[in-house]
Write a protein that holds these residues in place. Structure first.
Motif, PDB file in Angstrom:
ATOM      1  N   ALA A   1       0.534  -0.593  -0.360  1.00  0.00           N
ATOM      2  CA  ALA A   1      -0.001  -0.266   0.259  1.00  0.00           C
ATOM      3  C   ALA A   1       0.922   1.647  -0.072  1.00  0.00           C
ATOM      4  CB  ALA A   1      -0.982   0.088   1.569  1.00  0.00           C
ATOM      5  N   THR A   2       1.553   1.397   0.615  1.00  0.00           N
ATOM      6  CA  THR A   2       3.040   2.353   1.090  1.00  0.00           C
ATOM      7  C   THR A   2       3.313   2.488  -0.363  1.00  0.00           C
ATOM      8  OG1 THR A   2       3.446   1.686   2.642  1.00  0.00           O
ATOM      9  CG2 THR A   2       5.293   3.008   2.055  1.00  0.00           C
ATOM     10  N   GLY A   3       3.965   2.032  -0.852  1.00  0.00           N
ATOM     11  CA  GLY A   3       4.472   1.888  -2.363  1.00  0.00           C
ATOM     12  C   GLY A   3       3.540   2.494  -3.225  1.00  0.00           C
ATOM     13  N   LEU A   4       2.252   2.068  -3.830  1.00  0.00           N
ATOM     14  CA  LEU A   4       1.691   1.673  -4.535  1.00  0.00           C
ATOM     15  C   LEU A   4       0.523   3.633  -3.826  1.00  0.00           C
ATOM     16  CD1 LEU A   4      -0.754   1.088  -6.803  1.00  0.00           C
ATOM     17  CD2 LEU A   4      -2.369   0.460  -5.336  1.00  0.00           C
ATOM     18  N   GLU A   5       0.999   3.561  -3.263  1.00  0.00           N
ATOM     19  CA  GLU A   5       0.172   5.003  -2.164  1.00  0.00           C
ATOM     20  C   GLU A   5       1.365   5.752  -3.181  1.00  0.00           C
ATOM     21  OE1 GLU A   5       0.336   7.624   2.339  1.00  0.00           O
ATOM     22  OE2 GLU A   5       1.033   5.926   1.681  1.00  0.00           O
ATOM     23  N   HIS A   6       2.766   5.817  -3.080  1.00  0.00           N
ATOM     24  CA  HIS A   6       4.237   6.312  -3.571  1.00  0.00           C
ATOM     25  C   HIS A   6       3.568   6.979  -4.778  1.00  0.00           C
ATOM     26  CE1 HIS A   6       7.764   8.827  -4.470  1.00  0.00           C
ATOM     27  NE2 HIS A   6       7.845   7.553  -4.934  1.00  0.00           N
ATOM     28  N   VAL A   7       3.642   5.691  -5.681  1.00  0.00           N
ATOM     29  CA  VAL A   7       3.416   5.807  -6.710  1.00  0.00           C
ATOM     30  C   VAL A   7       2.860   7.280  -7.815  1.00  0.00           C
ATOM     31  CG1 VAL A   7       2.035   5.032  -9.011  1.00  0.00           C
ATOM     32  CG2 VAL A   7       3.559   3.433  -7.472  1.00  0.00           C
ATOM     33  N   HIS A   8       0.970   7.255  -6.446  1.00  0.00           N
ATOM     34  CA  HIS A   8       0.062   8.041  -6.803  1.00  0.00           C
ATOM     35  C   HIS A   8       0.337   9.856  -6.032  1.00  0.00           C
ATOM     36  CE1 HIS A   8      -3.772   4.878  -6.834  1.00  0.00           C
ATOM     37  NE2 HIS A   8      -3.004   4.643  -7.371  1.00  0.00           N
ATOM     38  N   GLU A   9       1.119   9.914  -5.031  1.00  0.00           N
ATOM     39  CA  GLU A   9       0.513  10.788  -5.153  1.00  0.00           C
ATOM     40  C   GLU A   9       2.527  11.410  -5.737  1.00  0.00           C
ATOM     41  OE1 GLU A   9       3.135  10.714  -0.244  1.00  0.00           O
ATOM     42  OE2 GLU A   9       1.337  10.847  -0.560  1.00  0.00           O
ATOM     43  N   SER A  10       3.036  10.483  -6.906  1.00  0.00           N
ATOM     44  CA  SER A  10       3.473  10.875  -7.528  1.00  0.00           C
ATOM     45  C   SER A  10       3.299  11.663  -9.028  1.00  0.00           C
ATOM     46  CB  SER A  10       4.929  10.258  -7.983  1.00  0.00           C
ATOM     47  OG  SER A  10       5.593   9.765  -7.169  1.00  0.00           O
ATOM     48  N   GLY A  11       1.689  11.140  -9.062  1.00  0.00           N
ATOM     49  CA  GLY A  11       0.626  11.840 -10.288  1.00  0.00           C
ATOM     50  C   GLY A  11       0.563  10.352 -10.816  1.00  0.00           C
ATOM     51  N   PHE A  12       1.023   9.149 -10.528  1.00  0.00           N
ATOM     52  CA  PHE A  12       0.472   8.335 -11.404  1.00  0.00           C
ATOM     53  C   PHE A  12      -0.351   7.619 -10.738  1.00  0.00           C
ATOM     54  CE2 PHE A  12       4.807  10.339 -13.162  1.00  0.00           C
ATOM     55  CZ  PHE A  12       4.309  10.584 -14.365  1.00  0.00           C
ATOM     56  N   MET A  13      -1.036   6.353 -12.184  1.00  0.00           N
ATOM     57  CA  MET A  13      -2.161   5.434 -11.607  1.00  0.00           C
ATOM     58  C   MET A  13      -1.156   3.808 -12.281  1.00  0.00           C
ATOM     59  SD  MET A  13      -5.405   6.639 -13.563  1.00  0.00           S
ATOM     60  CE  MET A  13      -5.452   7.121 -15.276  1.00  0.00           C
ATOM     61  N   HIS A  14      -0.484   3.125 -11.241  1.00  0.00           N
ATOM     62  CA  HIS A  14       0.203   1.661 -12.179  1.00  0.00           C
ATOM     63  C   HIS A  14      -0.933   1.149 -13.641  1.00  0.00           C
ATOM     64  CE1 HIS A  14       2.129  -2.204 -11.857  1.00  0.00           C
ATOM     65  NE2 HIS A  14       2.888  -1.733 -11.326  1.00  0.00           N
ATOM     66  N   LEU A  15      -1.733   0.777 -12.644  1.00  0.00           N
ATOM     67  CA  LEU A  15      -3.046  -0.025 -13.785  1.00  0.00           C
ATOM     68  C   LEU A  15      -2.429  -2.296 -14.230  1.00  0.00           C
ATOM     69  CD1 LEU A  15      -3.512   2.548 -16.628  1.00  0.00           C
ATOM     70  CD2 LEU A  15      -4.451   2.145 -14.532  1.00  0.00           C
ATOM     71  N   ASP A  16      -1.671  -1.894 -13.409  1.00  0.00           N
ATOM     72  CA  ASP A  16      -1.493  -2.923 -13.947  1.00  0.00           C
ATOM     73  C   ASP A  16      -0.646  -3.972 -12.448  1.00  0.00           C
ATOM     74  OD1 ASP A  16      -1.145  -5.386 -14.753  1.00  0.00           O
ATOM     75  OD2 ASP A  16       0.538  -5.820 -15.500  1.00  0.00           O
ATOM     76  N   PHE A  17      -1.433  -3.417 -11.643  1.00  0.00           N
ATOM     77  CA  PHE A  17      -0.897  -3.923  -9.736  1.00  0.00           C
ATOM     78  C   PHE A  17      -1.517  -5.212  -9.560  1.00  0.00           C
ATOM     79  CE2 PHE A  17      -0.985  -3.654  -5.553  1.00  0.00           C
ATOM     80  CZ  PHE A  17       0.159  -3.560  -4.790  1.00  0.00           C
ATOM     81  N   LYS A  18      -0.714  -6.520  -9.553  1.00  0.00           N
ATOM     82  CA  LYS A  18      -1.116  -7.160  -9.134  1.00  0.00           C
ATOM     83  C   LYS A  18       0.640  -8.121  -8.241  1.00  0.00           C
ATOM     84  CE  LYS A  18       0.615  -8.876 -13.841  1.00  0.00           C
ATOM     85  NZ  LYS A  18       0.122  -9.413 -15.543  1.00  0.00           N
ATOM     86  N   PRO A  19      -0.351  -9.377  -8.057  1.00  0.00           N
ATOM     87  CA  PRO A  19       0.778 -10.580  -7.069  1.00  0.00           C
ATOM     88  C   PRO A  19       2.429  -9.757  -7.735  1.00  0.00           C
ATOM     89  CG  PRO A  19      -0.566 -10.994  -5.962  1.00  0.00           C
ATOM     90  CD  PRO A  19      -0.860  -9.960  -7.845  1.00  0.00           C
ATOM     91  N   GLU A  20       2.493 -10.736  -9.387  1.00  0.00           N
ATOM     92  CA  GLU A  20       3.635 -10.336  -9.872  1.00  0.00           C
ATOM     93  C   GLU A  20       4.298  -9.680 -10.231  1.00  0.00           C
ATOM     94  OE1 GLU A  20       0.496 -13.294 -12.254  1.00  0.00           O
ATOM     95  OE2 GLU A  20       1.119 -11.672 -10.798  1.00  0.00           O
ATOM     96  N   ASN A  21       3.838  -8.472  -9.737  1.00  0.00           N
ATOM     97  CA  ASN A  21       4.497  -7.041 -10.351  1.00  0.00           C
ATOM     98  C   ASN A  21       5.165  -6.507  -8.794  1.00  0.00           C
ATOM     99  OD1 ASN A  21       4.884  -7.114 -12.840  1.00  0.00           O
ATOM    100  ND2 ASN A  21       2.034  -6.003 -12.902  1.00  0.00           N
ATOM    101  N   VAL A  22       5.089  -7.086  -8.070  1.00  0.00           N
ATOM    102  CA  VAL A  22       5.257  -6.857  -6.290  1.00  0.00           C
ATOM    103  C   VAL A  22       6.206  -7.454  -5.977  1.00  0.00           C
ATOM    104  CG1 VAL A  22       5.020  -6.626  -4.001  1.00  0.00           C
ATOM    105  CG2 VAL A  22       2.584  -6.084  -5.603  1.00  0.00           C
ATOM    106  N   LEU A  23       7.670  -7.532  -5.998  1.00  0.00           N
ATOM    107  CA  LEU A  23       8.796  -8.140  -5.451  1.00  0.00           C
ATOM    108  C   LEU A  23       8.895  -7.677  -4.469  1.00  0.00           C
ATOM    109  CD1 LEU A  23      11.120  -6.726  -8.502  1.00  0.00           C
ATOM    110  CD2 LEU A  23       9.630  -8.716  -7.696  1.00  0.00           C
ATOM    111  N   VAL A  24       9.454  -9.032  -4.106  1.00  0.00           N
ATOM    112  CA  VAL A  24       9.527  -9.167  -2.355  1.00  0.00           C
ATOM    113  C   VAL A  24      11.244  -9.963  -2.146  1.00  0.00           C
ATOM    114  CG1 VAL A  24       9.130 -10.103   0.162  1.00  0.00           C
ATOM    115  CG2 VAL A  24       7.058  -9.865  -1.741  1.00  0.00           C
ATOM    116  N   THR A  25      12.218  -9.064  -1.486  1.00  0.00           N
ATOM    117  CA  THR A  25      13.451  -9.283  -0.943  1.00  0.00           C
ATOM    118  C   THR A  25      13.618 -10.680   0.519  1.00  0.00           C
ATOM    119  OG1 THR A  25      14.337  -7.957   1.170  1.00  0.00           O
ATOM    120  CG2 THR A  25      13.749  -6.716  -1.049  1.00  0.00           C
TER     121      THR A  25
END
Length: 258
Positions: free
Chosen positions: A104-128
């Motif tokens: 949510a924090t990552g997506l929040e930053h994307v939106h606050e930067s003025g963009f919508m992701h439009l392909d948000f899904k588990p495959e596009n979330v990397l976890v170390t």
């Protein structure tokens, strides 16, 4: 090569100082595909503007090498969320609350930067391996419009699309909030909220909802406050969803006592 997607391959590279990078190369058979090239470059340009955040994949450079478009990014030693929950990885099981908040924090930053992701899904979330999250793949991203608007084309992943997208109606950043709800539901229950083999079948289940099960009906261990947040994200009417990711991220942290 460490990964391959529908539009590009990702290679591991090191520089003279032995620093490791991920290099994304557009598929050679798309070299003369104007739409694919435009999306790839657009994704690079957007990432270059928003990457300076702990929950977004790092960016270094992009350009053309011997006619092939490339993007040099942070190398994330880990896996994407889809891989983690498919294998019941302990990293996910032990850190699921923090991972959801960081998504949510990552997506929040994307939106606050003025963009919508439009392909948000588990495959596009990397976890170390330390359970740090990186939102990735901005090829389909667009600037947030002043008011909802229709798109001339409708790319994306139907399972994570909001009803207004599937119906080809006007939309805005709230489609990402719906996609987040689908991803969080799936992460916590191991099933999709609106399963279907086609966009029409998925849309029908989003609209009908007679067979829809709330998250806690699938997994009683989910906190009630978290279920309420997910259900609001999944509202069919965008006006009933969270208006902004900031509001939802704040409620998430409160619900999960962070």
């Amino acid at each position: 090569m460490i990964n391959s997607g529908g539009m590009a391959d990702i290679w591991l590279a090191t520089d003279k100082e032995n620093q490791t990078f991920a290099v994304r190369l557009l598929h050679k058979d798309l070299k003369f595909d104007f739409t694919a090239r435009k999306r790839f470059l657009q994704g690079c340009e957007i990432l270059s503007k928003i990457h300076n955040h702990d929950c977004v994949i790092g960016y270094y450079d992009h350009g053309k090498m011997e006619g092939t478009l490339y993007c040099v990014m942070e190398y994330v030693e880990g896996a994407n969320l889809k891989e983690l929950y498919a294998s019941h990885d302990p990293v996910l099981l032990e850190n699921v609350g923090n991972i959801i908040i960081d998504m949510a924090t990552g997506l929040e930053h994307v939106h606050e930067s003025g963009f919508m992701h439009l392909d948000f899904k588990p495959e596009n979330v990397l976890v170390t391996r330390n359970a740090n999250v990186r939102v990735a793949d901005f090829d389909l991203s667009q600037p947030i419009p002043d008011k909802p608007r229709k798109a001339s084309k409708n790319p994306g992943t139907p399972s994570y699309m909001a009803p207004e997208q599937l119906m080809r109606e006007a939309f805005d950043q709230r489609v990402d909030i719906f996609a987040f709800g689908v991803a969080a539901y799936e992460l916590l229950t191991n099933v999709k909220p609106f399963p279907g083999e086609s966009p029409a079948e998925i849309l029908n289940k989003q609209v009908d909802r007679s067979g829809f099960l709330k998250p806690r009906e699938q997994n009683p261990d989910i906190p009630l406050a978290l279920e309420k947040i997910i259900l609001r994200c999944l509202e069919q009417d965008p006006d009933k969803r969270y208006p902004f990711m900031t509001v939802m991220a704040h409620e998430l942290k409160t619900a999960l006592y962070v």
